[in-house]
Design a protein around this motif. Sequence first.
Motif, short mmCIF file in Angstrom:
data_model
loop_
_atom_site.label_atom_id
_atom_site.label_comp_id
_atom_site.label_asym_id
_atom_site.label_seq_id
_atom_site.Cartn_x
_atom_site.Cartn_y
_atom_site.Cartn_z
N LEU A 1 31.90 37.82 -37.93
CA LEU A 1 31.66 38.95 -37.34
C LEU A 1 31.07 40.07 -38.54
N TYR A 2 31.54 40.09 -39.41
CA TYR A 2 31.16 41.17 -40.64
C TYR A 2 29.49 40.94 -40.70
N GLU B 1 19.71 48.42 -36.11
CA GLU B 1 19.67 49.83 -35.39
C GLU B 1 18.88 50.73 -36.03
N LYS C 1 36.05 36.01 -39.41
CA LYS C 1 36.02 37.40 -39.82
C LYS C 1 34.77 37.88 -40.51
N ASP C 2 34.27 36.70 -41.37
CA ASP C 2 33.00 36.93 -42.14
C ASP C 2 31.84 36.86 -41.37
N VAL D 1 27.61 39.77 -38.74
CA VAL D 1 26.84 40.22 -37.30
C VAL D 1 26.92 41.76 -37.21
N GLU D 2 27.87 42.23 -37.46
CA GLU D 2 28.08 43.76 -37.62
C GLU D 2 26.90 44.35 -38.61
N ARG D 3 26.83 43.95 -39.66
CA ARG D 3 25.82 44.34 -40.75
C ARG D 3 24.25 44.16 -40.03
N TRP D 4 24.13 42.91 -39.69
CA TRP D 4 22.85 42.56 -39.10
C TRP D 4 22.64 43.86 -37.93
N LYS D 5 23.40 44.01 -36.95
CA LYS D 5 23.40 44.82 -35.81
C LYS D 5 23.28 46.27 -36.37
N SER D 6 23.78 46.58 -37.33
CA SER D 6 23.74 47.90 -37.97
C SER D 6 22.21 48.02 -38.66
N SER D 7 21.79 47.00 -39.27
CA SER D 7 20.54 47.05 -40.12
C SER D 7 19.40 47.18 -39.06
#
Length: 390
Positions: free
Chosen positions: A7-8, A18, A4-5, A10-16
């Motif tokens: 994935l979190y 974008e 989960k960490d 990865v999601e933060r990196w993807k959002s940054s």
Amino acid sequence: MQEKDLLYVVERWKSSLENLILILVMVGVGSFIGGLTNSIAIKMLFRPYEAKYIGKWKIPFTPGVIPKRRDQLAKQLGQLVVNHLLTVDSIQKKLADRHLHCNVEEKIEQEFDHFLLKSTSIQQLSDKFGINLQSNQLKEKIAEKIVEQIRVYLQEHHEKPIKLWLEQAVTDEDIDKASAFIRNKGIDLLNNEETRQKMEDVIQQYAQSKGFLGNMVLSMFSREELALKVQRLVIEYLRSEKGYQWISRAVNQEWSNLLEQDLKIAESIFEKAKTQDLLKKVIQEQLAVEDWLEKPIQTILTPFTDQVKIKIIPLLTDQLFEKLSNNVPEMLNQLEVEKMVENQVSSFPTSRIEEIILSISRKEFKLITYLGALLGGLIGLIQALLFIMI
């Protein structure tokens, strides 16, 4: 938990990523639009050169600002030149500059030295400048001027005695020379055969007028003998010291009487047309105008070279600049500088005006374009940040 960490993260990196892409895109678009807008605005100052139409409908913002306002620009430039650039004070201040005076003096001296190396007659110089100098006309003009000056002088001083001018000019030695000249001329005249013949005729007439007594004298002495005797006696007397003293006293007495006379006696003689014509003729005969005209002017000027450079050239230069300075207002008024600049600018092609302005301000216009891009990029950045925050 670790998954989960991961994935979190990865999601933060993807959002940054974008958000970063969004920021870069909006900054790039803002910079492009800002730079393009300023560039188009600068182009619209000059382009299009003429109004554009779609049918009868005029396209807005055509022609460009400067072509549209060219006449007004020309007028404003004319006023700018006259009121702030080419002013009377600025020109007079420049004419008062000693450095400029020295430069002009130096240039004149150089031209003067170059001129002295040549051999140019007065006639050639006059022909070069289109001045028709004829020797006969010059002689006539000079003679007329001299005679006129003499006439005016006699009129102004006709009540003054002659001795004011001639008493100191003629010495006792001159009187002696005149007396000797008169005696010699008298002796030459008496020695003349014609004079002796005249004396014989006079004796003959005198003897006949005395009747018997005269005829008796002629019977004893011929008229030729009497004329020769009288001729010799008079010549001997003139050659003697007594004769010379008699002539000298007579000359001195006549000279003294002449000195006591007013100048008006000469005026009365001078006013006669024949006298003036004779004087003009004598003056013209004595004037060597032909030689003057053919004489190189350099030979006349060379002895005065130092005086010309030290005194005349600086004086002429100062007077020239002073004359120019005093006439600056009238010269500018006659030149109509404002109108001249206005007409010149109005006659320029718009492309030429654009070239002139760009040659001066091309760097500044580029900076304006870059500034538009910078401001557009900043605006894009702010918009991207606000978009992310909202």
